[in-house]
Write a protein that holds these residues in place. Structure first.
Motif, PDB file in Angstrom:
ATOM      1  N   THR A 179       0.837  -1.207   0.000  1.00 34.96           N
ATOM      2  CA  THR A 179       0.000   0.000   0.000  1.00 34.96           C
ATOM      3  C   THR A 179       0.871   1.255   0.000  1.00 34.96           C
ATOM      4  O   THR A 179       0.665   2.175  -0.811  1.00 34.96           O
ATOM      5  N   ASP A 227      11.553  -1.778   8.815  1.00 32.34           N
ATOM      6  CA  ASP A 227      12.499  -2.851   8.489  1.00 32.34           C
ATOM      7  C   ASP A 227      13.715  -2.284   7.754  1.00 32.34           C
ATOM      8  O   ASP A 227      13.560  -1.508   6.804  1.00 32.34           O
ATOM      9  N   ARG A 248      11.555  -6.903   2.581  1.00 32.33           N
ATOM     10  CA  ARG A 248      11.327  -8.270   3.077  1.00 32.33           C
ATOM     11  C   ARG A 248      11.345  -9.264   1.916  1.00 32.33           C
ATOM     12  O   ARG A 248      10.810  -8.999   0.841  1.00 32.33           O
ATOM     13  N   GLY A 274       1.328 -12.892   1.002  1.00 30.77           N
ATOM     14  CA  GLY A 274       0.483 -13.055  -0.183  1.00 30.77           C
ATOM     15  C   GLY A 274       1.096 -13.945  -1.250  1.00 30.77           C
ATOM     16  O   GLY A 274       2.314 -13.996  -1.430  1.00 30.77           O
ATOM     17  N   GLN A 300       3.981 -12.137  -2.966  1.00 33.45           N
ATOM     18  CA  GLN A 300       3.840 -10.718  -2.603  1.00 33.45           C
ATOM     19  C   GLN A 300       5.196 -10.013  -2.541  1.00 33.45           C
ATOM     20  O   GLN A 300       5.306  -8.834  -2.872  1.00 33.45           O
ATOM     21  N   VAL A 307      13.632   3.101   9.948  1.00 32.25           N
ATOM     22  CA  VAL A 307      13.066   4.241  10.688  1.00 32.25           C
ATOM     23  C   VAL A 307      11.659   3.856  11.156  1.00 32.25           C
ATOM     24  O   VAL A 307      10.776   3.594  10.336  1.00 32.25           O
ATOM     25  N   GLY A 351       0.222  -1.121   8.332  1.00 29.96           N
ATOM     26  CA  GLY A 351      -0.309  -2.446   8.615  1.00 29.96           C
ATOM     27  C   GLY A 351      -1.294  -2.498   9.772  1.00 29.96           C
ATOM     28  O   GLY A 351      -1.681  -1.482  10.356  1.00 29.96           O
ATOM     29  N   VAL A 400       0.632   2.184  14.160  1.00 31.04           N
ATOM     30  CA  VAL A 400       0.931   3.189  15.189  1.00 31.04           C
ATOM     31  C   VAL A 400       0.279   4.517  14.795  1.00 31.04           C
ATOM     32  O   VAL A 400      -0.224   5.264  15.637  1.00 31.04           O
ATOM     33  N   ALA A 440       1.902 -19.692   8.586  1.00 32.78           N
ATOM     34  CA  ALA A 440       2.126 -19.785   7.138  1.00 32.78           C
ATOM     35  C   ALA A 440       3.603 -19.560   6.865  1.00 32.78           C
ATOM     36  O   ALA A 440       4.281 -18.865   7.623  1.00 32.78           O
ATOM     37  N   GLY A 488      -4.880   0.761   3.377  1.00 33.02           N
ATOM     38  CA  GLY A 488      -4.457  -0.642   3.373  1.00 33.02           C
ATOM     39  C   GLY A 488      -4.841  -1.313   4.675  1.00 33.02           C
ATOM     40  O   GLY A 488      -5.869  -0.998   5.286  1.00 33.02           O
ATOM     41  N   GLU A 489      -3.982  -2.224   5.118  1.00 36.01           N
ATOM     42  CA  GLU A 489      -4.332  -3.001   6.307  1.00 36.01           C
ATOM     43  C   GLU A 489      -4.371  -2.156   7.578  1.00 36.01           C
ATOM     44  O   GLU A 489      -4.911  -2.593   8.593  1.00 36.01           O
ATOM     45  N   PRO A 517      -7.783 -13.255   4.755  1.00 33.74           N
ATOM     46  CA  PRO A 517      -7.149 -13.029   3.452  1.00 33.74           C
ATOM     47  C   PRO A 517      -7.474 -14.133   2.452  1.00 33.74           C
ATOM     48  O   PRO A 517      -6.714 -15.063   2.277  1.00 33.74           O
ATOM     49  N   GLY A 543      -7.346 -12.965  -2.757  1.00 28.15           N
ATOM     50  CA  GLY A 543      -6.684 -11.768  -3.283  1.00 28.15           C
ATOM     51  C   GLY A 543      -7.449 -10.487  -3.026  1.00 28.15           C
ATOM     52  O   GLY A 543      -7.067  -9.422  -3.505  1.00 28.15           O
ATOM     53  N   GLN A 544      -8.543 -10.576  -2.250  1.00 27.41           N
ATOM     54  CA  GLN A 544      -9.316  -9.356  -1.997  1.00 27.41           C
ATOM     55  C   GLN A 544      -8.563  -8.369  -1.111  1.00 27.41           C
ATOM     56  O   GLN A 544      -8.864  -7.180  -1.115  1.00 27.41           O
ATOM     57  N   ALA A 545      -7.568  -8.871  -0.359  1.00 28.04           N
ATOM     58  CA  ALA A 545      -6.840  -7.965   0.533  1.00 28.04           C
ATOM     59  C   ALA A 545      -6.042  -6.957  -0.279  1.00 28.04           C
ATOM     60  O   ALA A 545      -6.198  -5.743  -0.123  1.00 28.04           O
ATOM     61  N   ASN A 580      -6.456  -2.925  -0.608  1.00 26.27           N
ATOM     62  CA  ASN A 580      -5.343  -2.064  -0.170  1.00 26.27           C
ATOM     63  C   ASN A 580      -4.885  -1.130  -1.291  1.00 26.27           C
ATOM     64  O   ASN A 580      -4.697   0.075  -1.099  1.00 26.27           O
TER      65      ASN A 580
HETATM   66  C1  FAD Z   1      -1.488 -16.119   5.296  1.00 27.64           C
HETATM   67  C2  FAD Z   1      -1.778 -14.911   4.474  1.00 27.64           C
HETATM   68  C3  FAD Z   1      -1.897 -15.033   3.100  1.00 27.64           C
HETATM   69  C4  FAD Z   1      -2.222 -13.923   2.326  1.00 27.64           C
HETATM   70  N1  FAD Z   1      -2.365 -14.080   0.987  1.00 27.64           N
HETATM   71  C5  FAD Z   1      -2.763 -13.039   0.246  1.00 27.64           C
HETATM   72  C6  FAD Z   1      -2.937 -13.184  -1.162  1.00 27.64           C
HETATM   73  O1  FAD Z   1      -2.657 -14.241  -1.744  1.00 27.64           O
HETATM   74  N2  FAD Z   1      -3.398 -12.115  -1.865  1.00 27.64           N
HETATM   75  C7  FAD Z   1      -3.706 -10.928  -1.245  1.00 27.64           C
HETATM   76  O2  FAD Z   1      -4.202 -10.025  -1.906  1.00 27.64           O
HETATM   77  N3  FAD Z   1      -3.465 -10.738   0.066  1.00 27.64           N
HETATM   78  C8  FAD Z   1      -3.002 -11.756   0.826  1.00 27.64           C
HETATM   79  N4  FAD Z   1      -2.780 -11.575   2.148  1.00 27.64           N
HETATM   80  C9  FAD Z   1      -2.949 -10.222   2.734  1.00 27.64           C
HETATM   81  C10 FAD Z   1      -1.770  -9.295   2.394  1.00 27.64           C
HETATM   82  O3  FAD Z   1      -0.561  -9.950   2.694  1.00 27.64           O
HETATM   83  C11 FAD Z   1      -1.901  -7.991   3.203  1.00 27.64           C
HETATM   84  O4  FAD Z   1      -3.200  -7.475   2.996  1.00 27.64           O
HETATM   85  C12 FAD Z   1      -0.881  -6.931   2.792  1.00 27.64           C
HETATM   86  O5  FAD Z   1       0.437  -7.287   3.115  1.00 27.64           O
HETATM   87  C13 FAD Z   1      -1.169  -5.614   3.515  1.00 27.64           C
HETATM   88  O6  FAD Z   1      -0.421  -4.613   2.880  1.00 27.64           O
HETATM   89  P1  FAD Z   1      -0.121  -3.216   3.596  1.00 27.64           P
HETATM   90  O7  FAD Z   1       0.905  -2.530   2.762  1.00 27.64           O
HETATM   91  O8  FAD Z   1      -1.399  -2.499   3.847  1.00 27.64           O
HETATM   92  O9  FAD Z   1       0.474  -3.587   5.025  1.00 27.64           O
HETATM   93  P2  FAD Z   1       1.760  -4.478   5.369  1.00 27.64           P
HETATM   94  O10 FAD Z   1       2.051  -5.453   4.293  1.00 27.64           O
HETATM   95  O11 FAD Z   1       1.515  -4.991   6.736  1.00 27.64           O
HETATM   96  O12 FAD Z   1       2.950  -3.434   5.385  1.00 27.64           O
HETATM   97  C14 FAD Z   1       3.112  -2.544   6.457  1.00 27.64           C
HETATM   98  C15 FAD Z   1       4.552  -2.044   6.444  1.00 27.64           C
HETATM   99  O13 FAD Z   1       4.685  -1.060   7.468  1.00 27.64           O
HETATM  100  C16 FAD Z   1       5.865  -1.298   8.211  1.00 27.64           C
HETATM  101  N5  FAD Z   1       5.637  -0.743   9.552  1.00 27.64           N
HETATM  102  C17 FAD Z   1       4.818  -1.211  10.513  1.00 27.64           C
HETATM  103  N6  FAD Z   1       4.842  -0.410  11.589  1.00 27.64           N
HETATM  104  C18 FAD Z   1       5.692   0.596  11.295  1.00 27.64           C
HETATM  105  C19 FAD Z   1       6.124   1.758  11.997  1.00 27.64           C
HETATM  106  N7  FAD Z   1       5.670   2.029  13.234  1.00 27.64           N
HETATM  107  N8  FAD Z   1       7.003   2.581  11.398  1.00 27.64           N
HETATM  108  C20 FAD Z   1       7.465   2.326  10.139  1.00 27.64           C
HETATM  109  N9  FAD Z   1       7.089   1.241   9.435  1.00 27.64           N
HETATM  110  C21 FAD Z   1       6.205   0.399   9.996  1.00 27.64           C
HETATM  111  C22 FAD Z   1       6.027  -2.812   8.187  1.00 27.64           C
HETATM  112  O14 FAD Z   1       7.373  -3.187   8.425  1.00 27.64           O
HETATM  113  C23 FAD Z   1       5.569  -3.134   6.767  1.00 27.64           C
HETATM  114  O15 FAD Z   1       6.628  -3.059   5.846  1.00 27.64           O
HETATM  115  C24 FAD Z   1      -2.405 -12.655   2.938  1.00 27.64           C
HETATM  116  C25 FAD Z   1      -2.236 -12.510   4.320  1.00 27.64           C
HETATM  117  C26 FAD Z   1      -1.934 -13.627   5.075  1.00 27.64           C
HETATM  118  C27 FAD Z   1      -1.782 -13.448   6.552  1.00 27.64           C
END
Ligand code: FAD
Length: 471
Positions: free
Chosen positions: A13, A34, A38, A43, A97, A119, A150, A154, A174, A274-275, A282, A285-287, A291
């Motif tokens: 996101t 991080d 990663r 995903g 992912q 940071v 995520g 915070v 997983a 996003g999350e 999840p 792929g709707q997540a 997002n």
């Molecule tokens: C088992 C499993 C399978 C999945 N499979 C799928 C799939 O096949 N297809 C699909 O669409 N979705 C899937 N998902 C969901 C998908 O992985 C998530 O929806 C997606 O990663 C969320 O993206 P995001 O960028 O919103 O948040 P995140 O991926 O959680 O990224 C958040 C980022 O913020 C950083 N962060 C956190 N806190 C801080 C802070 N305080 N300061 C700075 N940085 C910070 C983290 O390090 C991270 O890099 C799956 C999830 C799971 C658990």
């Protein structure tokens, strides 16, 4: 100020939002906890909605080469047939992912987004002028902060945004495991429901399998305590009733099935996306589609506000459009969860659902739901059936609106908005049943017509692109 927009989190996101802003010329900094990108992310698949969104940005050619097109979809692991839909064939892609994130990172950096790793965002305060973000590396100032950090966001907590929902009585593990040819895990390939939960095995590389267990009714383990191979093996044993070797983990993580949503996606100069804004089971792929749609919805609106041409209320429309969309995803994924557990009790319901799926209309509805293709934003002032949907399969001019006509005789007067909107004449498309339309920079159709009368276009332009130049 250090930047116009600060984004917390370089997940999918945050990275796509950074790219959208950078593309529009907005100075943007992403703060990521991080220290390194990663290599392992949960995903495994991107749905048809994400494929469309990436294709519109010219990214799918490269990203697609790292994935596998897969013309199938499922609802609660009941198979659907996208091939039975009329018109354009849509695809899911099997794509780790981490690969998607690698491409989004390269895209964002190429466009000029600055990614600061290692940071951690700790908090934020805001006033009428901007935000001051408290980080592990000092303070960072900007006009706006977006929490893409995520589920444990915070930023969300610091902004006083609540995240209510259901607690998960579910314990999930997983990860990717290395296995030699002929390993017993190959016999478990597929996604299977058991009385106490789920166990799925899918190829994720050469000699590598993605395994996921999910046990309902079991108290989730401490998310901070990484699972080990013995714990995974025990979970598989409990689920399938066989004690089998589970290979050598390359990485393992925890997951669960909570459904939660932020009450507000905006608190003054702070947004969540996003999350950080919605968390759900999840499936399918709707997540990622929910997002990434958040990211493209917010990106152009922030850019318009910063460029000074945003009409009143544009930034608030982010919540108004994306909160209902997130709520809908929470609902349809919760419905799938209900169709999965407990397997012995829901089996008759699954049989009936499967029979219903044989009807074309049901199959189409669920393919579009799982694919993130039937999300419709409220389109003020236009009641055309396409209004509020995405414009399918059309490359978008980066950061600009698109007035598209399929009949050169239609006069679309966009002169007053020529600095924000492109006028394009194209061959008619069976997938776009309209004579002309106006698409916003995020690909959402703001206005469309079936006739040659562009009635309502000027109002739609003013609603989404502000006042005309010299107007
Ligand atoms: C088992 C499993 C399978 C999945 N499979 C799928 C799939 O096949 N297809 C699909 O669409 N979705 C899937 N998902 C969901 C998908 O992985 C998530 O929806 C997606 O990663 C969320 O993206 P995001 O960028 O919103 O948040 P995140 O991926 O959680 O990224 C958040 C980022 O913020 C950083 N962060 C956190 N806190 C801080 C802070 N305080 N300061 C700075 N940085 C910070 C983290 O390090 C991270 O890099 C799956 C999830 C799971 C658990």
């Amino acid at each position: 100020m250090d930047a116009a927009v600060v984004i917390a989190g370089a997940g999918p996101t945050g990275l796509l939002l950074a790219a959208e802003l950078a593309q529009a010329g907005v100075p943007v900094v992403v703060l990521e906890r991080d220290p390194e990108p990663r290599l392992a992310a949960m995903g495994m698949a991107i749905n048809a909605g994400v494929v469309d969104l990436l294709a519109e940005r010219g990214l799918m050619e490269r990203i697609g080469a790292d994935g596998l097109p897969w013309p199938r979809a499922h609802f609660a692991q009941l198979w659907l047939d996208p091939g039975r839909l009329p018109g354009r064939q849509t695809y899911t892609y099997l794509l780790p992912q981490a690969k998607l994130e690698e491409h989004l990172l390269a895209h964002a950096e190429k466009l000029g987004a600055q990614i600061r790793r290692g940071v951690t965002v700790r908090g934020v305060r805001q006033d009428a002028e901007g935000v001051t973000v408290d980080t592990s590396d000092g303070e960072v100032t900007a006009a706006y902060l977006v929490g893409c950090d995520g589920a444990e966001s915070v930023v969300r907590s610091a902004a006083g945004i609540t995240f209510e929902g259901t607690e998960a009585a579910f314990d999930g593990i997983a990860g990717d495991v290395e296995v030699p040819n002929g390993h017993p895990l190959y016999q478990q390939l597929g996604a299977n429901e058991f009385n106490s939960g789920l166990f799925s095995v899918a190829p994720s590389g050469v000699g590598l399998l993605r395994v996921a267990t999910g046990e309902f009714g079991r108290r989730p383990a401490d998310p901070a305590a990484a699972p080990d191979v013995a714990e995974l093996r025990a979970a598989v044993h409990r689920l399938i009733g066989q004690d089998i070797d589970v290979g050598t983990p390359r990485w393992l993580g925890r997951w669960n099935c909570q459904t939660r949503q932020a009450d507000r996606y905006r608190a003054g100069r702070v947004f969540v996306a996003g999350e950080a804004a919605h968390l759900h089971f999840p499936l399918g792929g709707q997540a990622l589609s929910t997002n990434l749609e958040d990211a493209v919805n917010l990106g152009w609106k922030l850019a318009a506000e910063l460029a000074g041409w945003a009409p009143g209320g544009l930034l608030d429309s982010y919540h108004d459009e994306r909160h209902p969309a997130g709520e809908r995803t929470c609902l349809t994924t919760a419905a799938q969860l209900a169709l999965l557990y407990p397997a012995d009790r829901v089996a008759p319901l699954r049989t009936v659902m499967n029979e219903l799926i044989q009807f074309d209309a049901v199959n189409e509805y669920l393919v579009r739901t799982a694919g993130g293709l039937n999300v419709r934003h409220p389109a003020s002032g236009c009641d055309h059936p396409l209004a509020g949907l995405r414009v399918p399969g059309v490359p978008l001019p980066p950061g600009r609106g698109l007035a598209l006509r399929f009949d050169p005789a239609v006069r679309l007067d966009v002169d007053g908005w020529a600095d924000r909107v492109d006028l394009v004449t194209a061959e008619p498309s069976a997938d776009i049943p309209a004579v002309a339309l106006l698409a916003r920079p995020d690909g959402r159709i703001a206005w469309a017509t079936d006739g040659t009368d562009p009635d309502g276009l000027a109002a739609a332009l003013a609603t989404w692109f502000g006042a005309p130049t010299g107007g």
